[in-house]
Design a protein around this motif. Structure first.
Motif, PDB file in Angstrom:
ATOM      1  N   ASP A  15      14.719  21.935  69.225  1.00 47.01           N
ATOM      2  CA  ASP A  15      14.249  20.921  68.273  1.00 47.01           C
ATOM      3  C   ASP A  15      15.358  20.657  67.260  1.00 47.01           C
ATOM      4  O   ASP A  15      15.908  21.599  66.697  1.00 47.01           O
ATOM      5  CB  ASP A  15      13.004  21.456  67.580  1.00 47.01           C
ATOM      6  CG  ASP A  15      12.414  20.513  66.556  1.00 47.01           C
ATOM      7  OD1 ASP A  15      12.955  19.421  66.332  1.00 47.01           O
ATOM      8  OD2 ASP A  15      11.395  20.886  65.971  1.00 47.01           O
ATOM      9  N   ASP A  16      15.660  19.383  67.017  1.00 47.72           N
ATOM     10  CA  ASP A  16      16.723  19.063  66.066  1.00 47.72           C
ATOM     11  C   ASP A  16      16.262  19.104  64.609  1.00 47.72           C
ATOM     12  O   ASP A  16      17.032  18.874  63.699  1.00 47.72           O
ATOM     13  CB  ASP A  16      17.352  17.710  66.379  1.00 47.72           C
ATOM     14  CG  ASP A  16      16.486  16.527  66.000  1.00 47.72           C
ATOM     15  OD1 ASP A  16      15.288  16.701  65.667  1.00 47.72           O
ATOM     16  OD2 ASP A  16      17.011  15.389  66.050  1.00 47.72           O
ATOM     17  N   GLY A  17      14.983  19.376  64.378  1.00 49.97           N
ATOM     18  CA  GLY A  17      14.457  19.443  63.022  1.00 49.97           C
ATOM     19  C   GLY A  17      14.093  18.094  62.440  1.00 49.97           C
ATOM     20  O   GLY A  17      13.598  18.005  61.327  1.00 49.97           O
ATOM     21  N   GLU A  18      14.343  17.030  63.186  1.00 49.68           N
ATOM     22  CA  GLU A  18      14.039  15.679  62.721  1.00 49.68           C
ATOM     23  C   GLU A  18      13.087  14.951  63.661  1.00 49.68           C
ATOM     24  O   GLU A  18      13.014  13.724  63.658  1.00 49.68           O
ATOM     25  CB  GLU A  18      15.333  14.884  62.551  1.00 49.68           C
ATOM     26  CG  GLU A  18      16.233  15.476  61.491  1.00 49.68           C
ATOM     27  CD  GLU A  18      17.509  14.683  61.297  1.00 49.68           C
ATOM     28  OE1 GLU A  18      17.583  13.522  61.739  1.00 49.68           O
ATOM     29  OE2 GLU A  18      18.435  15.239  60.696  1.00 49.68           O
TER      30      GLU A  18
END
Length: 101
Positions: A15-18
């Motif tokens: 997950d890229d956190g965005e």
């Protein structure tokens, strides 16, 4: 419910956190098993196409999701890598629904 029996491909998620995720599966097999690996990859891609959150293409170019399949042979072994990229919720639901993860 597992709808695609996966004997070779196992997905790892990042997950890229965005809100965007990447799911990658890799299998290294000998030539006799290569058709089965490609069948699994094509089956997952078919489900991804059916459940697409929008147009397929590079996210930087306006695509909602994308996929890439690569094959590399080294001696008697061939490695197939399938990478899916798209909205986190879509990808997690896709992997759960189609692969039973």
């Amino acid at each position: 419910m597992k709808t695609i029996p996966l004997d070779y491909l196992i997905f790892d998620a990042c997950d890229d956190g965005e809100g965007t995720g990447t799911w990658e599966a890799m299998a290294s097999v000998r030539a006799a098993d290569l058709p089965a690996v490609w069948a699994e990859a094509q089956a997952v891609l078919a489900v991804a196409e059916r459940r697409a959150p929008g147009p397929r293409g590079p996210l930087d170019d306006g695509g909602a999701w994308d996929a890439d399949v690569q094959q590399h042979t080294d001696g008697d072994w061939t490695t197939v890598t399938l990478t899916l990229t798209g909205p986190w919720a879509w990808g997690e639901a896709l992997i759960e629904d189609c692969c039973g993860r």
